[in-house]
Design a protein around this motif. Structure first.
Motif, PDB file in Angstrom:
ATOM      1  N   VAL A  41      -5.832  10.658 -21.619  1.00  0.00           N
ATOM      2  CA  VAL A  41      -5.974  11.196 -20.212  1.00  0.00           C
ATOM      3  C   VAL A  41      -5.461  12.477 -20.258  1.00  0.00           C
ATOM      4  O   VAL A  41      -6.068  13.408 -19.841  1.00  0.00           O
ATOM      5  CB  VAL A  41      -5.497  10.251 -18.941  1.00  0.00           C
ATOM      6  CG1 VAL A  41      -5.854  10.792 -17.760  1.00  0.00           C
ATOM      7  CG2 VAL A  41      -6.433   8.917 -19.346  1.00  0.00           C
ATOM      8  N   ALA A  42      -4.240  12.621 -20.511  1.00  0.00           N
ATOM      9  CA  ALA A  42      -3.367  13.876 -20.629  1.00  0.00           C
ATOM     10  C   ALA A  42      -4.174  15.064 -21.487  1.00  0.00           C
ATOM     11  O   ALA A  42      -4.209  16.327 -21.160  1.00  0.00           O
ATOM     12  CB  ALA A  42      -2.189  13.780 -20.786  1.00  0.00           C
ATOM     13  N   TYR A  43      -4.420  14.590 -22.658  1.00  0.00           N
ATOM     14  CA  TYR A  43      -5.202  15.528 -23.706  1.00  0.00           C
ATOM     15  C   TYR A  43      -6.515  15.823 -23.165  1.00  0.00           C
ATOM     16  O   TYR A  43      -7.046  16.910 -23.315  1.00  0.00           O
ATOM     17  CB  TYR A  43      -5.179  14.654 -25.063  1.00  0.00           C
ATOM     18  CG  TYR A  43      -4.073  14.580 -25.771  1.00  0.00           C
ATOM     19  CD1 TYR A  43      -3.174  15.865 -26.116  1.00  0.00           C
ATOM     20  CD2 TYR A  43      -3.606  13.459 -26.091  1.00  0.00           C
ATOM     21  CE1 TYR A  43      -2.025  15.668 -26.690  1.00  0.00           C
ATOM     22  CE2 TYR A  43      -2.671  13.178 -26.786  1.00  0.00           C
ATOM     23  CZ  TYR A  43      -1.664  14.407 -27.156  1.00  0.00           C
ATOM     24  OH  TYR A  43      -0.431  14.296 -27.798  1.00  0.00           O
ATOM     25  N   LYS A  44      -7.261  14.995 -22.560  1.00  0.00           N
ATOM     26  CA  LYS A  44      -8.628  15.258 -21.703  1.00  0.00           C
ATOM     27  C   LYS A  44      -8.260  16.484 -20.732  1.00  0.00           C
ATOM     28  O   LYS A  44      -9.101  17.588 -20.579  1.00  0.00           O
ATOM     29  CB  LYS A  44      -9.171  14.098 -21.242  1.00  0.00           C
ATOM     30  CG  LYS A  44     -10.622  14.410 -20.473  1.00  0.00           C
ATOM     31  CD  LYS A  44     -11.284  13.376 -20.062  1.00  0.00           C
ATOM     32  CE  LYS A  44     -12.631  13.521 -19.543  1.00  0.00           C
ATOM     33  NZ  LYS A  44     -13.340  12.252 -18.972  1.00  0.00           N
ATOM     34  N   ALA A  45      -7.275  16.095 -19.991  1.00  0.00           N
ATOM     35  CA  ALA A  45      -7.049  17.279 -18.962  1.00  0.00           C
ATOM     36  C   ALA A  45      -6.531  18.527 -19.558  1.00  0.00           C
ATOM     37  O   ALA A  45      -6.700  19.665 -18.989  1.00  0.00           O
ATOM     38  CB  ALA A  45      -5.795  16.853 -17.956  1.00  0.00           C
ATOM     39  N   ALA A  46      -5.815  18.632 -20.701  1.00  0.00           N
ATOM     40  CA  ALA A  46      -5.399  19.808 -21.494  1.00  0.00           C
ATOM     41  C   ALA A  46      -6.401  20.488 -22.060  1.00  0.00           C
ATOM     42  O   ALA A  46      -6.574  21.848 -22.112  1.00  0.00           O
ATOM     43  CB  ALA A  46      -4.268  19.244 -22.503  1.00  0.00           C
ATOM     44  N   TYR A  47      -7.362  19.728 -23.022  1.00  0.00           N
ATOM     45  CA  TYR A  47      -8.433  20.277 -23.808  1.00  0.00           C
ATOM     46  C   TYR A  47      -9.708  20.100 -23.375  1.00  0.00           C
ATOM     47  O   TYR A  47     -10.774  20.457 -24.023  1.00  0.00           O
ATOM     48  CB  TYR A  47      -8.233  19.621 -25.001  1.00  0.00           C
ATOM     49  CG  TYR A  47      -6.778  20.067 -25.884  1.00  0.00           C
ATOM     50  CD1 TYR A  47      -6.154  21.180 -25.670  1.00  0.00           C
ATOM     51  CD2 TYR A  47      -6.288  18.934 -26.224  1.00  0.00           C
ATOM     52  CE1 TYR A  47      -4.836  21.365 -26.398  1.00  0.00           C
ATOM     53  CE2 TYR A  47      -4.728  19.108 -26.934  1.00  0.00           C
ATOM     54  CZ  TYR A  47      -4.154  20.167 -26.796  1.00  0.00           C
ATOM     55  OH  TYR A  47      -2.900  20.551 -27.400  1.00  0.00           O
TER      56      TYR A  47
END
Length: 146
Positions: A41-47
């Motif tokens: 979820v955090a990587y989706k928010a970042a990238y």
């Protein structure tokens, strides 16, 4: 009135370019706003939205972001990122080194970098601060991994 509109558009375009440039920074702790150990979820928010997950040999799962410019690897079954790899020359370190840079530029920018031989003859990597890896192929940075 028309000149004011053109000036406003130019200012906004310059500001957008400056903000985008800042979001492509590679450091020993992050690639852009993504850090090791984060959740999907955090990587989706970042990238942004990833391409479908790929299960690889060795128990790894790979998610590709931004058309494959960024890859995040997870240990299969684990919820946190284990490696982040960038291939796009838009991403650079604070010293201006990114994919497609000359391999010699890495050593100049990071004199303490350790050269590590890799399988395949002429391929090697520079390791910086024990965390950041610059994969050198044919004299140029092919990928940068954290």
């Amino acid at each position: 009135m028309r000149w004011i509109s053109i000036a406003v558009v130019a200012v906004l375009a310059t500001a957008s370019a400056a903000l985008a440039g800042g979001s492509h920074l590679i450091s020993t702790s992050s690639i852009a706003s993504g850090k090791l150990g984060q959740s999907r979820v955090a990587y989706k928010a970042a990238y942004g939205k990833p391409q479908p997950a790929e299960n690889l040999e060795g128990g790894l799962t790979r998610l590709r972001y931004q058309g494959g410019a960024i890859e995040v690897y997870f240990q299969t079954g684990a919820g946190s990122g284990r490696y982040i790899v960038v291939t796009s020359k838009a991403f650079k370190t604070s010293n201006g080194i990114g994919p497609c840079a000359k391999g010699s530029a890495v050593k100049r920018a990071y004199p303490a970098a350790v050269k590590v031989s890799l399988a395949g003859g002429n391929e090697f990597a520079y390791q910086v601060a024990g965390k950041l890896w610059f994969d050198i192929e044919a004299g140029k940075v092919a990928t940068i991994a954290l």
